[in-house]
Design a protein around this motif. Sequence first.
Motif, short mmCIF file in Angstrom:
data_model
loop_
_atom_site.label_atom_id
_atom_site.label_comp_id
_atom_site.label_asym_id
_atom_site.label_seq_id
_atom_site.Cartn_x
_atom_site.Cartn_y
_atom_site.Cartn_z
N ASP A 106 0.83 -1.21 0.00
CA ASP A 106 0.00 0.00 0.00
C ASP A 106 0.86 1.26 0.00
OD1 ASP A 106 -2.33 -1.54 0.12
OD2 ASP A 106 -2.27 -1.61 2.32
N ILE A 107 1.90 1.25 0.81
CA ILE A 107 2.79 2.41 0.89
C ILE A 107 3.53 2.61 -0.42
CG2 ILE A 107 4.75 3.43 2.12
CD1 ILE A 107 2.17 3.20 3.77
N ALA A 108 4.02 1.52 -0.99
CA ALA A 108 4.75 1.60 -2.25
C ALA A 108 3.88 2.18 -3.36
CB ALA A 108 5.27 0.21 -2.64
N LYS A 109 2.63 1.72 -3.45
CA LYS A 109 1.70 2.24 -4.46
C LYS A 109 1.39 3.71 -4.20
CE LYS A 109 -0.67 -2.11 -5.59
NZ LYS A 109 -1.95 -2.86 -5.48
N GLY A 110 1.25 4.06 -2.93
CA GLY A 110 0.86 5.42 -2.58
C GLY A 110 1.88 6.47 -2.94
N ALA A 163 10.77 -2.77 -2.12
CA ALA A 163 12.13 -2.85 -1.57
C ALA A 163 12.58 -1.51 -1.01
CB ALA A 163 13.11 -3.32 -2.65
N THR A 164 12.19 -0.44 -1.71
CA THR A 164 12.57 0.90 -1.23
C THR A 164 11.88 1.22 0.10
OG1 THR A 164 12.95 1.71 -3.47
CG2 THR A 164 12.53 3.37 -1.77
N VAL A 165 10.60 0.88 0.19
CA VAL A 165 9.87 1.10 1.45
C VAL A 165 10.53 0.30 2.58
CG1 VAL A 165 7.67 0.84 2.64
CG2 VAL A 165 7.71 1.55 0.24
N SER A 166 10.91 -0.94 2.31
CA SER A 166 11.55 -1.79 3.33
C SER A 166 12.87 -1.19 3.79
CB SER A 166 11.79 -3.20 2.77
OG SER A 166 10.56 -3.84 2.49
N LEU A 167 13.63 -0.63 2.83
CA LEU A 167 14.90 0.01 3.19
C LEU A 167 14.66 1.21 4.11
CD1 LEU A 167 16.83 -0.12 -0.22
CD2 LEU A 167 17.40 -1.36 1.88
N GLY A 176 15.83 1.91 8.14
CA GLY A 176 16.76 3.01 8.37
C GLY A 176 18.00 2.93 7.51
N SER A 177 17.92 2.31 6.36
CA SER A 177 19.08 2.13 5.50
C SER A 177 19.55 3.47 4.93
CB SER A 177 18.73 1.18 4.35
OG SER A 177 19.78 1.17 3.40
N PRO A 178 20.88 3.69 4.88
CA PRO A 178 21.40 4.94 4.30
C PRO A 178 21.42 4.92 2.76
CG PRO A 178 23.21 3.55 5.04
CD PRO A 178 21.93 2.84 5.44
N LEU A 179 20.97 3.81 2.15
CA LEU A 179 21.04 3.67 0.70
C LEU A 179 19.94 4.43 -0.03
CD1 LEU A 179 21.82 -0.16 0.51
CD2 LEU A 179 23.44 1.75 0.38
N VAL A 180 18.94 4.89 0.72
CA VAL A 180 17.80 5.60 0.11
C VAL A 180 18.09 7.09 0.04
CG1 VAL A 180 15.33 6.01 0.23
CG2 VAL A 180 16.26 3.86 1.06
N ARG A 214 13.29 9.16 0.72
CA ARG A 214 13.00 8.81 2.11
C ARG A 214 11.89 9.71 2.66
NH1 ARG A 214 15.60 6.21 5.91
NH2 ARG A 214 17.50 6.09 4.66
N ALA A 215 11.99 11.00 2.41
CA ALA A 215 10.98 11.95 2.92
C ALA A 215 9.60 11.63 2.34
CB ALA A 215 11.39 13.38 2.57
N ARG A 216 9.55 11.27 1.03
CA ARG A 216 8.28 10.96 0.39
C ARG A 216 7.65 9.70 1.00
NH1 ARG A 216 10.00 10.55 -4.45
NH2 ARG A 216 9.26 8.56 -5.31
N VAL A 217 8.51 8.67 1.24
CA VAL A 217 8.02 7.43 1.83
C VAL A 217 7.54 7.66 3.27
CG1 VAL A 217 8.68 5.11 2.58
CG2 VAL A 217 9.43 5.95 0.36
#
Length: 347
Positions: free
Chosen positions: A18-22, A28-32, A36-40, A45-48
Amino acid sequence: MTTARKPRAHRQAVTVTDIAKGCGVSRATVSLVLRGSPLVHADTRARVEAELKRQRYVYNRAAANLRRRTSSSIALVINDLSNPFFAEFAAGVDEALGGEGYVTLLGSTGESPERQQAVLGSLVEHAPAGMILSPAEHSDGLALRRQVGAGVPVLVFNRELSGADWDFLALDNQRGARLATEHLLSLGHRRIAFFGGHADSSSCQQRRAGHAEAMRAAGLEADPDWLVECSPTRAEAAGRTGELFERAPGATAAVCYNDNVALGLMLGLGARGVRPGAEFALTGFDDITEAALSTPPLTTLAVQPRECGRHAAQLLLDRVREPDAPVKRVVAPVRLVVRGSSGAQVP
C-alpha cells in the motif's frame, strides 16, 4: 421502525505494498526506509515517510525480526529502579545500546522473585537479542536459566547467581568496604558498625567481608551484633537507626551498605539529635549524584554507575556476536571519595 445498523467493517492493516503504491516506489525501497538504510536518497525517504504517516502504517518489528532471524532489542531487568544508582546504570546501558542500533526493553522487579518471573516471561516473548539482569534477592539461578532458555545471551550484574553459567559484571565490593573501613580507622575510630543490606545477598556478604578484613588487620574483631540488616532504602535505614545503637552501643562510625542506606542513616541520626560527620562518622557505596549534595556531603565509594551500564552493554553485545566465547567474569574498580560525612578534613 428502526433500521438495524450494519456492523462496522474492521480496518485492514496497511501493508508495505500500500505504501509503495501510494508514493510510486518499489516495495524494496519502502523496506529500506523502514530499516533506516542509508542507501535511500533523502528526497525519496521523505516521500516514503510522509506516506507512512498519511496511511498510519504500523511497523511489525517482531515479524521483521523473525524474517531476519535477528532482534533489534535488548532486555534490561533491574532489581530496584527506585535506587538512583540503577537509574544511572540503566541510562548507561541505553546509551551504549542505542549507539549500536538496539532498543532497550526495561523491566523492574522491586526485589521480588515472583515479579521477576513475570517480567522475564513477558520480555522473553519479545525475543530479545540478549538480556542484562540484575537479579532480585533470593533468585534461583537454575530456575532463571530454565525460564530464559539457552538461546538468549545473558549478562548478570552485581549479584552472583549459582547454577547459571552466564557472563558476570561485578563491583569490587570487598575492596570498597575495606577502603571505607580503613579510612574510618585512620581517623581514630575503633567501634565501627556495618549497617544495611541483607546477609544472604552476595554483594552484602562481600562488603561485610571487606569491613571485617580491615578490622582484623587493625587488631580488632568485627562483632556479629554490629552487622545490622535493613533493606537498602532510605526510609528503612532511617527507621532502623535506633536498632543500630541498640545492637552497637558506643559505636562512633558505620560503613553503610550503599548510599541510599547512608543517606537514610543521616536522616535517622538527625532525628536523634546526632550530627553526622561531627558526632558520628559514616560512609556510603556507589557515589550517586546526591552523595555530593547531602548535608554533610557523603564519603563514599565511586563506582561510576553510568559507565558500568555502558560496560555491561558492551559485554553483552560481545556475547551476542560471539555466543561460543568463554564465559567472562569482570570486576569493575571502585575509588574512595572522601567528603564531610566521615568527619575527615577535606581539602
